[in-house]
Design a protein around this motif. Structure first.
Motif, PDB file in Angstrom:
ATOM      1  N   SER A 223       8.931  -9.797  -9.446  1.00  0.00           N
ATOM      2  CA  SER A 223       8.253  -9.103  -8.772  1.00  0.00           C
ATOM      3  C   SER A 223       9.109  -7.780  -8.632  1.00  0.00           C
ATOM      4  CB  SER A 223       7.803  -9.624  -7.159  1.00  0.00           C
ATOM      5  OG  SER A 223       7.513 -10.912  -7.337  1.00  0.00           O
ATOM      6  N   ALA A 226       8.939  -5.686 -11.531  1.00  0.00           N
ATOM      7  CA  ALA A 226       7.544  -4.745 -11.259  1.00  0.00           C
ATOM      8  C   ALA A 226       7.622  -3.552 -10.298  1.00  0.00           C
ATOM      9  CB  ALA A 226       6.446  -5.422 -10.932  1.00  0.00           C
ATOM     10  N   LEU A 227       8.502  -3.706  -9.263  1.00  0.00           N
ATOM     11  CA  LEU A 227       8.401  -2.724  -8.124  1.00  0.00           C
ATOM     12  C   LEU A 227       9.211  -1.672  -8.729  1.00  0.00           C
ATOM     13  CD1 LEU A 227       9.418  -4.845  -4.813  1.00  0.00           C
ATOM     14  CD2 LEU A 227       7.081  -3.640  -5.692  1.00  0.00           C
ATOM     15  N   LEU A 228      10.068  -1.823  -9.830  1.00  0.00           N
ATOM     16  CA  LEU A 228      10.855  -0.729 -10.358  1.00  0.00           C
ATOM     17  C   LEU A 228       9.639   0.611 -10.730  1.00  0.00           C
ATOM     18  CD1 LEU A 228      13.356  -2.549 -12.426  1.00  0.00           C
ATOM     19  CD2 LEU A 228      13.777  -1.121 -10.333  1.00  0.00           C
ATOM     20  N   LEU A 229       8.708   0.032 -11.280  1.00  0.00           N
ATOM     21  CA  LEU A 229       7.432   1.322 -11.579  1.00  0.00           C
ATOM     22  C   LEU A 229       6.802   1.580 -10.470  1.00  0.00           C
ATOM     23  CD1 LEU A 229       5.789  -0.642 -14.780  1.00  0.00           C
ATOM     24  CD2 LEU A 229       8.106   0.773 -14.603  1.00  0.00           C
ATOM     25  N   GLY A 230       7.117   1.226  -9.338  1.00  0.00           N
ATOM     26  CA  GLY A 230       6.598   2.134  -8.007  1.00  0.00           C
ATOM     27  C   GLY A 230       5.368   0.850  -7.620  1.00  0.00           C
ATOM     28  N   GLU A 231       4.993   1.229  -6.233  1.00  0.00           N
ATOM     29  CA  GLU A 231       3.990   0.385  -5.649  1.00  0.00           C
ATOM     30  C   GLU A 231       2.739   0.079  -6.505  1.00  0.00           C
ATOM     31  OE1 GLU A 231       3.389   1.278  -1.609  1.00  0.00           O
ATOM     32  OE2 GLU A 231       1.528   0.376  -1.400  1.00  0.00           O
ATOM     33  N   ASN A 232       2.074   1.505  -6.809  1.00  0.00           N
ATOM     34  CA  ASN A 232       0.674   1.335  -7.371  1.00  0.00           C
ATOM     35  C   ASN A 232       0.974   0.657  -8.913  1.00  0.00           C
ATOM     36  OD1 ASN A 232      -0.366   2.569  -5.398  1.00  0.00           O
ATOM     37  ND2 ASN A 232      -0.094   4.637  -6.364  1.00  0.00           N
ATOM     38  N   TYR A 233       1.681   0.662  -9.722  1.00  0.00           N
ATOM     39  CA  TYR A 233       1.768   0.138 -10.889  1.00  0.00           C
ATOM     40  C   TYR A 233       2.122  -1.335 -10.660  1.00  0.00           C
ATOM     41  CZ  TYR A 233       1.945   3.910 -14.567  1.00  0.00           C
ATOM     42  OH  TYR A 233       1.643   4.685 -15.393  1.00  0.00           O
ATOM     43  N   LYS A 235       1.103  -3.015  -7.988  1.00  0.00           N
ATOM     44  CA  LYS A 235       0.048  -3.730  -7.749  1.00  0.00           C
ATOM     45  C   LYS A 235      -0.970  -3.963  -8.864  1.00  0.00           C
ATOM     46  CE  LYS A 235      -0.626  -2.310  -2.846  1.00  0.00           C
ATOM     47  NZ  LYS A 235      -0.843  -1.129  -2.131  1.00  0.00           N
ATOM     48  N   SER A 236      -1.136  -2.985  -9.653  1.00  0.00           N
ATOM     49  CA  SER A 236      -2.013  -3.096 -10.849  1.00  0.00           C
ATOM     50  C   SER A 236      -1.697  -4.157 -11.741  1.00  0.00           C
ATOM     51  CB  SER A 236      -2.215  -1.839 -11.524  1.00  0.00           C
ATOM     52  OG  SER A 236      -1.108  -1.673 -12.529  1.00  0.00           O
ATOM     53  N   MET A 237      -0.341  -4.655 -11.604  1.00  0.00           N
ATOM     54  CA  MET A 237       0.128  -5.764 -12.515  1.00  0.00           C
ATOM     55  C   MET A 237       0.172  -6.921 -12.174  1.00  0.00           C
ATOM     56  SD  MET A 237       3.173  -4.121 -14.855  1.00  0.00           S
ATOM     57  CE  MET A 237       4.267  -3.924 -13.348  1.00  0.00           C
ATOM     58  N   GLY A 238      -0.318  -7.100 -10.731  1.00  0.00           N
ATOM     59  CA  GLY A 238      -0.644  -8.428 -10.202  1.00  0.00           C
ATOM     60  C   GLY A 238       0.523  -8.834  -9.131  1.00  0.00           C
ATOM     61  N   VAL A 239       1.049  -7.789  -8.820  1.00  0.00           N
ATOM     62  CA  VAL A 239       2.221  -8.128  -7.756  1.00  0.00           C
ATOM     63  C   VAL A 239       1.446  -8.328  -6.131  1.00  0.00           C
ATOM     64  CG1 VAL A 239       4.198  -7.398  -6.573  1.00  0.00           C
ATOM     65  CG2 VAL A 239       3.888  -7.174  -8.776  1.00  0.00           C
ATOM     66  N   ARG A 240       1.644  -9.296  -5.510  1.00  0.00           N
ATOM     67  CA  ARG A 240       1.028  -8.967  -4.214  1.00  0.00           C
ATOM     68  C   ARG A 240       2.067  -8.562  -3.359  1.00  0.00           C
ATOM     69  NH1 ARG A 240      -1.053 -15.239  -4.104  1.00  0.00           N
ATOM     70  NH2 ARG A 240       0.299 -15.284  -5.712  1.00  0.00           N
TER      71      ARG A 240
ATOM     72  N   THR B  82      -5.786 -10.741  -7.241  1.00  0.00           N
ATOM     73  CA  THR B  82      -4.740  -9.634  -7.706  1.00  0.00           C
ATOM     74  C   THR B  82      -4.356  -9.858  -9.280  1.00  0.00           C
ATOM     75  OG1 THR B  82      -4.117  -9.852  -5.569  1.00  0.00           O
ATOM     76  CG2 THR B  82      -2.723  -8.153  -6.988  1.00  0.00           C
ATOM     77  N   LEU B  83      -4.243 -11.065  -9.382  1.00  0.00           N
ATOM     78  CA  LEU B  83      -3.446 -11.515 -10.783  1.00  0.00           C
ATOM     79  C   LEU B  83      -4.625 -11.596 -11.626  1.00  0.00           C
ATOM     80  CD1 LEU B  83      -0.576 -12.058 -11.425  1.00  0.00           C
ATOM     81  CD2 LEU B  83      -1.021 -14.325 -11.665  1.00  0.00           C
ATOM     82  N   ALA B  86      -5.383  -8.152 -12.729  1.00  0.00           N
ATOM     83  CA  ALA B  86      -4.430  -7.474 -13.605  1.00  0.00           C
ATOM     84  C   ALA B  86      -4.450  -7.642 -15.003  1.00  0.00           C
ATOM     85  CB  ALA B  86      -2.944  -7.922 -13.376  1.00  0.00           C
ATOM     86  N   ASN B  98       9.624   4.386 -10.493  1.00  0.00           N
ATOM     87  CA  ASN B  98      11.011   4.626  -9.481  1.00  0.00           C
ATOM     88  C   ASN B  98      12.294   4.735 -10.271  1.00  0.00           C
ATOM     89  OD1 ASN B  98       9.242   4.952  -7.345  1.00  0.00           O
ATOM     90  ND2 ASN B  98       9.160   2.654  -7.019  1.00  0.00           N
ATOM     91  N   TYR B 113       3.626  -8.464 -17.438  1.00  0.00           N
ATOM     92  CA  TYR B 113       3.823  -9.289 -16.190  1.00  0.00           C
ATOM     93  C   TYR B 113       2.649 -10.491 -15.909  1.00  0.00           C
ATOM     94  CZ  TYR B 113       4.771  -9.697 -11.228  1.00  0.00           C
ATOM     95  OH  TYR B 113       5.202 -10.157  -9.898  1.00  0.00           O
TER      96      TYR B 113
END
Lengths: 343, 264
Positions: A223, A226-233, A235-240, B82-83, B86, B98, B113
């Motif tokens: 996770s 994935a957070l390295l891409l920012g919150e929106n990305y 979330k769109s990849m399935g991160v809760r 969510t998953l 995706a 970021n 992912y």
């Protein structure tokens, strides 16, 4: 992938250095003990002098293990904060966790004087120090957590963390104004930070806390990537997102809280170690970065402790001074050379 | 054009979008109804602040709708976890990652992912998909670069590669042509056209390049103050929908050339 393979050597080298530093740290101190005697006391054998055995097992070994726990724990806590708050200057200190711990201890040591007499004796024990510290950082954590969901801006959150730090020092200043010299000295010594004088019980509690924190951190590594891409990305990849954020903050507070309780506020390790690691381990992948930061943190802390000990001398320098002397120039050097801190 | 039993990848009925401000809804646009099928390239145009991004965010499930219904593969959008979501919708956002330390290879791989294990380890199939995405977007020469070293045009292609690696039937893009020069805008939109044709993915993209979008989109959504229009570009032109986009005192839409011209 090619890159996954090449990092194996980095880990092997780091592990080798860690073992070397560990032995070096054990073998240097105010009393000079031959190397083979150190090994024999570690392996449970007999030593020429029984005091040597005692020094190794009851003093140097707990201190070395504490150094490893503190270095790896704070390094990883810093890495987590840098990723979560999208800020290369984030760390357990910036978030105010260590300030919270300090405040807890300040209230205990300095405030206890107000009750006077018998109560003071009861209040100031090793254990109450730990609880005060953990409680202080937990309170700050709760405040930061509440604000995380209210203030979306991470920059604002970092500033809030800094303000917590200022508030703490102000409160400590007020407390110290009303307390006597003896208490003040006791607090100042704690705030210098110290790896030594830990009982085996203390070391095992510290170890358990750090292992739980590191485990939670490593569990979140996917996770975190994935957070390295920012919150929106993310979330769109399935991160809760909320759950992940919560886990990361809990992991950090366990790491920072336990470590500060036992070793006092140790500066710069949380901030500098992740950046140092990125110089060699050129990846943003947390499954590789977390173990690397862990190893390098332990190595740097062992070296700092060895230096603080001033080999073959009776003197010991405050560990916090050494970590600052090492950490601050590292951060400045990175800023000047790289022009920016990447994360 | 329509064969039997059309499968709607995305469908909205009487959708109203906006924000909740202190519990009271702030409507941005409403009466949005459309159906999107496999392999369609759909452009979303409208003036600044009319709700293009809000629409995309709502369709991606990141923002709550005010009312109406959104169906993804004929199932209500809110039924997706969510998953699961995706694996159905991937995004190309205007924001840069970021992390400045992220390599292109790592950035694109993160698209996998939803499919990887708890450590995020890439299986041979994942690596295959990543390679495929990189090849389709012609970004092979960029993979060892760091994201911040890329030009805007290169980065957009890499962002699209990441979305392709996520391998979803539907891709939503928020202004993929911003900051690009004319050549790269045209290149990028042609790439999107190629992707919808070759991969049968449905791509919704918002844009200010109305003339380019007109030439390449299969269908277009036009958001104006007066309402929401969804049709083929030629019919939208015939119905004079583009005249309504902007106040007419400065620019006018030329139905002959399909371009905006400055009024004398």
């Amino acid at each position: 992938m090619k890159s996954q393979q090449s990092f194996k050597y980095v880990f092997l080298v780091l592990l080798g250095i860690l073992i070397l530093c560990f032995i070096l740290n054990l073998s240097l101190g105010s009393v000079s003990i031959p190397l083979d005697e150190i090994f024999s006391s570690l392996l449970g054998g007999s030593t020429e002098k029984s005091t040597w055995h005692y020094i190794i097992i009851e003093y140097r070994l707990p201190k070395a293990l504490t150094a490893i726990c503190v270095g790896s724990g704070l390094g990883v806590a810093g890495l987590l904060m840098q990723t979560l708050f999208r800020n290369p200057l984030a760390g357990p200190f910036v978030l105010g966790l260590s300030s919270g711990a300090s405040l807890g201890v300040a209230f205990l040591i300095l405030g206890a004087g107000a009750f006077g007499g018998v109560l003071t004796q009861v209040l100031i024990g090793e254990w109450s120090l730990v609880f005060a510290s953990a409680f202080g950082s937990f309170l700050v954590l709760l405040a930061v957590l509440a604000l995380t969901f209210k203030v979306r801006d991470t920059m604002a959150l970092l500033i809030i963390g800094l303000m917590f730090g200022s508030l703490t020092s102000a409160l400590v200043a007020v407390l110290s104004y009303f307390s006597n010299a003896e208490k003040l000295q006791q607090y100042v010594f704690w705030s210098f930070g110290s790896l030594g004088n830990q009982s085996w019980k203390g070391v095992s509690i510290l170890g358990i806390g750090v292992i739980i924190g590191l485990f939670l951190a490593f569990r979140s590594s996917k996770s975190l990537n994935a957070l390295l891409l920012g919150e929106n990305y993310a979330k769109s990849m399935g991160v809760r997102f909320k759950r992940t954020t919560f886990t990361i903050i809990i992991a950090t507070s366990i790491l920072a809280g336990t470590i500060t309780a036992f070793a006092g506020p140790i500066a710069f390790i949380g901030l500098a170690i992740p950046h140092l690691t990125r110089q060699w381990v050129t990846t943003a992948n947390h499954t590789i970065l977390i173990p690397a930061v862990l190893l390098l943190g332990a190595i740097v802390m062992l070296i700092c402790d060895t230096v603080a000990q001033i080999p073959f001398s009776e003197q010991t320098l405050p560990i916090n001074a050494i970590t600052s002397l090492v950490g601050a120039p590292v951060v400045i050097w990175l800023l000047v050379r790289k022009r920016k801190l990447l994360f | 054009m329509a064969p039997t039993a059309i499968h709607n990848v995305l469908k909205a009925t009487a959708l109203s979008i906006g924000y909740f401000h202190k519990k009271s809804p702030l409507k941005v646009a409403d009466q949005i109804s459309f159906e999107c099928q496999k392999g369609q390239l759909i452009g979303i145009v409208g003036a600044n602040g009319i709700g293009k991004s809000t629409l995309l965010r709502t369709l991606s499930g990141m923002q709550k709708k005010l009312s109406g219904a959104i169906y993804l593969n004929e199932n209500p959008l809110e039924n997706y976890h969510t998953l699961d979501l995706a694996t159905q919708i991937s995004l190309v956002l205007t924001e840069a990652p970021n992390s400045k330390n992220l390599r292109v290879q790592e950035f694109v791989s993160l698209g996998r992912y939803p499919y990887t294990n708890w450590l995020g380890k890439l299986s041979p199939k994942d690596l295959e998909k990543v390679d495929w995405a990189i090849q389709l977007t012609e970004t092979q020469n960029l993979i060892s670069k760091k994201c911040f070293e890329l030009s805007d045009g290169q980065f957009q292609r890499v962002a699209i590669a990441r979305a392709l690696a996520q391998d979803t039937p539907l891709i939503l893009m928020d202004e993929p042509t911003t900051h690009l020069d004319l050549y790269h805008r045209a290149y990028l939109l042609k790439l999107l056209k190629k992707l919808t044709q070759e991969t049968e993915k449905t791509i919704l993209f918002s844009t200010h390049e109305i003339d380019l979008a007109l030439q390449l989109s299969d269908l277009m959504m036009v958001l104006t103050k007066d309402g929401f229009y969804y049709d083929t570009p030629s019919r939208l032109i015939a119905e004079h929908r583009f005249q309504e986009l902007f106040p007419e005192e400065i620019i006018v839409f030329d139905t002959q050339t399909g371009r905006f011209t400055i009024k004398d």
